[in-house]
Write an enzyme that holds these catalytic residues in place. Sequence first.
Site, PDB file in Angstrom:
ATOM      1  N   GLN A   1      -7.532   0.035   4.277  1.00 47.35           N
ATOM      2  CA  GLN A   1      -8.348  -0.495   5.372  1.00 47.35           C
ATOM      3  C   GLN A   1      -9.768  -0.846   4.930  1.00 47.35           C
ATOM      4  O   GLN A   1     -10.453  -1.647   5.583  1.00 47.35           O
ATOM      5  CB  GLN A   1      -8.402   0.509   6.524  1.00 47.35           C
ATOM      6  CG  GLN A   1      -7.068   0.763   7.195  1.00 47.35           C
ATOM      7  CD  GLN A   1      -6.525  -0.449   7.924  1.00 47.35           C
ATOM      8  OE1 GLN A   1      -7.257  -1.351   8.291  1.00 47.35           O
ATOM      9  NE2 GLN A   1      -5.217  -0.459   8.147  1.00 47.35           N
TER      10      GLN A   1
ATOM     11  N   THR B   1      11.073  -6.845 -12.024  1.00 48.23           N
ATOM     12  CA  THR B   1      10.503  -8.155 -12.320  1.00 48.23           C
ATOM     13  C   THR B   1       9.248  -8.383 -11.489  1.00 48.23           C
ATOM     14  O   THR B   1       9.261  -8.234 -10.270  1.00 48.23           O
ATOM     15  CB  THR B   1      11.527  -9.262 -12.019  1.00 48.23           C
ATOM     16  OG1 THR B   1      12.684  -9.027 -12.810  1.00 48.23           O
ATOM     17  CG2 THR B   1      10.954 -10.633 -12.322  1.00 48.23           C
TER      18      THR B   1
ATOM     19  N   CYS C   1       2.213   1.859  11.526  1.00 49.82           N
ATOM     20  CA  CYS C   1       3.203   2.562  10.700  1.00 49.82           C
ATOM     21  C   CYS C   1       3.876   3.687  11.467  1.00 49.82           C
ATOM     22  O   CYS C   1       4.815   4.302  10.974  1.00 49.82           O
ATOM     23  CB  CYS C   1       2.529   3.108   9.447  1.00 49.82           C
ATOM     24  SG  CYS C   1       1.852   1.794   8.422  1.00 49.82           S
TER      25      CYS C   1
ATOM     26  N   ASN D   1      -7.331   4.345   9.323  1.00 48.76           N
ATOM     27  CA  ASN D   1      -6.720   3.171   9.934  1.00 48.76           C
ATOM     28  C   ASN D   1      -6.644   3.248  11.451  1.00 48.76           C
ATOM     29  O   ASN D   1      -6.470   2.232  12.118  1.00 48.76           O
ATOM     30  CB  ASN D   1      -5.311   2.969   9.380  1.00 48.76           C
ATOM     31  CG  ASN D   1      -4.447   4.213   9.507  1.00 48.76           C
ATOM     32  OD1 ASN D   1      -4.823   5.290   9.066  1.00 48.76           O
ATOM     33  ND2 ASN D   1      -3.271   4.073  10.092  1.00 48.76           N
TER      34      ASN D   1
ATOM     35  N   GLY E   1       0.802  -1.207   0.000  1.00 54.86           N
ATOM     36  CA  GLY E   1       0.000   0.000   0.000  1.00 54.86           C
ATOM     37  C   GLY E   1       0.840   1.264   0.000  1.00 54.86           C
ATOM     38  O   GLY E   1       0.476   2.270  -0.631  1.00 54.86           O
ATOM     39  N   THR E   2       1.973   1.241   0.692  1.00 57.92           N
ATOM     40  CA  THR E   2       2.832   2.426   0.746  1.00 57.92           C
ATOM     41  C   THR E   2       3.352   2.785  -0.641  1.00 57.92           C
ATOM     42  O   THR E   2       3.326   3.955  -1.041  1.00 57.92           O
ATOM     43  CB  THR E   2       3.999   2.190   1.722  1.00 57.92           C
ATOM     44  OG1 THR E   2       3.484   2.151   3.056  1.00 57.92           O
ATOM     45  CG2 THR E   2       5.031   3.298   1.626  1.00 57.92           C
TER      46      THR E   2
ATOM     47  N   SER F   1      -3.609  -2.968  -0.231  1.00 62.32           N
ATOM     48  CA  SER F   1      -2.491  -3.710   0.345  1.00 62.32           C
ATOM     49  C   SER F   1      -2.947  -5.123   0.667  1.00 62.32           C
ATOM     50  O   SER F   1      -4.001  -5.318   1.278  1.00 62.32           O
ATOM     51  CB  SER F   1      -1.994  -3.020   1.615  1.00 62.32           C
ATOM     52  OG  SER F   1      -0.927  -3.734   2.182  1.00 62.32           O
TER      53      SER F   1
END
Length: 385
Positions: A181, A239, A327, A153, A69-70, A201
């Site tokens: 979320q 990749t 986080c 979140n 997600g980041t 995420s």
Amino acid sequence: MIFLDAAATTPVRREVIEAMWPYLTGEFGNASSHHTLGDSAAAALRQARETVAAVLGCLPGEIVFTAGGTEADNLAIKGIALARQAENPARRRLLISAVEHPAVLESARYLARFHGFTVDIVPVDRDGEVGVADFASRLGDDVALASVMYANNEIGTVQPLAALAAAARSASVPIHTDAVQAAGWLPLTVADLGVDALSLSGHKIGAPKGIGALYLRARIQAEPVLHGGGQERGSRSGTENVAFAVALATALRLAEAERATAAERVTALRDGFIAEVLDRIPGAQLTGHRTRRLPSVASFCFPGTSGESVLLELERRSVLCSSGSACAAGSDDPSAVLTAIGIAGELAQTAVRFSFGTSVTEAMLKDAADAVVESVTELGRLQRS
């Protein structure tokens, strides 16, 4: 142990492990290789993209797989803003809500430091909700991008995203939402939400850590954050992680299939847990909107305690939860989300967040509520003595 920290992460589902396993073993090919193993990997990646797109109601080509997600937030904020600035140098303002995840906020601050943008922080009310009229009044020709998270979140408040997106669309401003979320709990159909970009995420919905996705509406340009071989249609070089893309797609498909039933059941359990805590602990304060909140989040401030001390007491009683966003782990500062909704710093440091997975039960939450009451009562007694 009673695990009530699902907003931080969730266990990998068995179905997900089984789906990804072949691409960690025999089907290990590089999706860009032009041979049998490569073709097999490419087919799996294509199917995973189609599965994610089906849940979001978009085209497969509008899905970019990321490392989480980041990265999806970084690609959306930096990528779209820089592309819009290149198109028109006057577009140097970003609209960011006051309760955004650090991945969004720090991306905006990066653009301010190194690319001349200004960051317009849109305030929220005491429930953590962005006002549609206030948001609309800040839109203009100089805005490169707006970003408002779908559901918070820390406090669980769900934003009026469709109304905010409609205002942005009327002003010809693209809008991104961090829906990390929301996945598994709220509808993700991008046409109904009206957003131009949406971040996901995998590890919040039963996939492994290290995989995410960004929905990027067709014809919305975004400068890549990672440069290299031009994978993901030039949006994200490197990749492709085929096994984890399969994992994310599988987890998202399962979460969407179960969403309506799980949301209804867990909402009822959440409301019972909230009522129990508020009834039994004098002075306890619920944070976030009372009803327009994620089914999976109940967050409180307990005046006269320390949130970290409450966590330790709860773990002694076999309950695992959080004092806020994982986080922000290691930070002694009060939560920026709680201060944004008007909670004083000292009170914000008493915050505890309980977040539930789909397997949570009434018995688990009854035991957890008892543990919360015992922990807060014990800490209060120690402080008075």
